[in-house]
Design a protein around this motif. Sequence first.
Motif, mmCIF file in Angstrom:
data_model
loop_
_atom_site.group_PDB
_atom_site.id
_atom_site.type_symbol
_atom_site.label_atom_id
_atom_site.label_comp_id
_atom_site.label_asym_id
_atom_site.label_seq_id
_atom_site.Cartn_x
_atom_site.Cartn_y
_atom_site.Cartn_z
ATOM 1 N N VAL A 71 10.530 2.582 25.302
ATOM 2 C CA VAL A 71 9.850 4.138 24.535
ATOM 3 C C VAL A 71 11.772 4.492 23.955
ATOM 4 O O VAL A 71 11.082 4.864 22.738
ATOM 5 C CB VAL A 71 9.809 5.355 25.974
ATOM 6 C CG1 VAL A 71 9.170 6.055 25.461
ATOM 7 C CG2 VAL A 71 8.125 4.922 26.320
ATOM 8 N N THR A 72 12.507 4.273 25.026
ATOM 9 C CA THR A 72 13.594 5.002 24.681
ATOM 10 C C THR A 72 13.801 3.931 22.667
ATOM 11 O O THR A 72 14.849 4.624 22.185
ATOM 12 C CB THR A 72 14.839 4.542 25.272
ATOM 13 O OG1 THR A 72 14.350 5.659 25.973
ATOM 14 C CG2 THR A 72 16.382 5.229 24.628
ATOM 15 N N VAL A 73 13.516 2.730 23.495
ATOM 16 C CA VAL A 73 13.803 2.130 21.362
ATOM 17 C C VAL A 73 12.920 2.597 20.630
ATOM 18 O O VAL A 73 13.148 2.597 19.440
ATOM 19 C CB VAL A 73 13.933 0.427 21.714
ATOM 20 C CG1 VAL A 73 14.243 -0.556 20.667
ATOM 21 C CG2 VAL A 73 14.758 0.256 23.391
ATOM 22 N N LEU A 74 11.777 2.233 20.990
ATOM 23 C CA LEU A 74 10.987 3.019 20.265
ATOM 24 C C LEU A 74 11.636 4.284 19.782
ATOM 25 O O LEU A 74 10.774 4.340 18.027
ATOM 26 C CB LEU A 74 9.475 2.421 21.065
ATOM 27 C CG LEU A 74 9.019 0.983 20.794
ATOM 28 C CD1 LEU A 74 7.254 1.120 21.978
ATOM 29 C CD2 LEU A 74 9.064 0.522 18.878
ATOM 30 N N LEU A 75 11.831 4.677 20.206
ATOM 31 C CA LEU A 75 11.717 6.438 20.049
ATOM 32 C C LEU A 75 12.924 6.579 19.319
ATOM 33 O O LEU A 75 12.758 7.104 18.170
ATOM 34 C CB LEU A 75 11.897 7.681 21.099
ATOM 35 C CG LEU A 75 10.969 8.013 21.709
ATOM 36 C CD1 LEU A 75 11.614 8.803 23.105
ATOM 37 C CD2 LEU A 75 10.315 9.259 20.307
ATOM 38 N N PHE A 76 14.032 5.710 19.586
ATOM 39 C CA PHE A 76 15.074 5.447 18.369
ATOM 40 C C PHE A 76 14.628 5.129 17.261
ATOM 41 O O PHE A 76 15.358 5.445 16.006
ATOM 42 C CB PHE A 76 16.441 5.046 19.058
ATOM 43 C CG PHE A 76 17.612 5.804 19.830
ATOM 44 C CD1 PHE A 76 17.860 7.012 19.011
ATOM 45 C CD2 PHE A 76 17.074 5.695 21.085
ATOM 46 C CE1 PHE A 76 18.926 7.586 20.309
ATOM 47 C CE2 PHE A 76 17.818 6.915 22.326
ATOM 48 C CZ PHE A 76 18.105 7.988 21.675
ATOM 49 N N SER A 77 14.523 3.857 17.045
ATOM 50 C CA SER A 77 13.405 3.647 16.150
ATOM 51 C C SER A 77 12.782 4.247 14.905
ATOM 52 O O SER A 77 13.240 4.321 14.239
ATOM 53 C CB SER A 77 12.483 2.030 16.441
ATOM 54 O OG SER A 77 12.066 1.738 14.600
#
Length: 142
Positions: A71-77
């Motif tokens: 989720v963190t990676v997707l949010l930053f993306s």
Amino acid sequence: MGTAKQTKSLSVGGGFVDFTVKSGKSSALVYFIVINVLAFLYSAFSLAISLLKRANSKNLELPFSIADLLVTVLLFSANSAAAGLSVIAEDGNSNLLWAQICDTMNTFCAQMNASIVLSMFASLAYFLLVLLAILGFYRRSF
């Protein structure tokens, strides 16, 4: 971001034409909206599961930590995609003949930028949660 929309009448060729800008017309902003909604739903789901299975939470720590990282990676993306579009809306791109729109559609751009800033705070909070979980695993392993 989902409600960001602005319409302006602009003079074109001696007449007036209504131009509408809204977040649903850009794939980067739709991606931003979808990822933020999914992150919210996942957060609510994981909170509910964690509260209901408090005694059995040892089995859930690793899967939830991995999901938190995703989720963190997707949010930053999503934040990066929306921020890139925000820069183009603010400055334009003369090489591609894209005009800047924020000088005309200032309300839309303000809503878009506020959404990106708030989502960055959420992304940083997720990052800190993942970091705390990793530190907790590290401490228990030694």
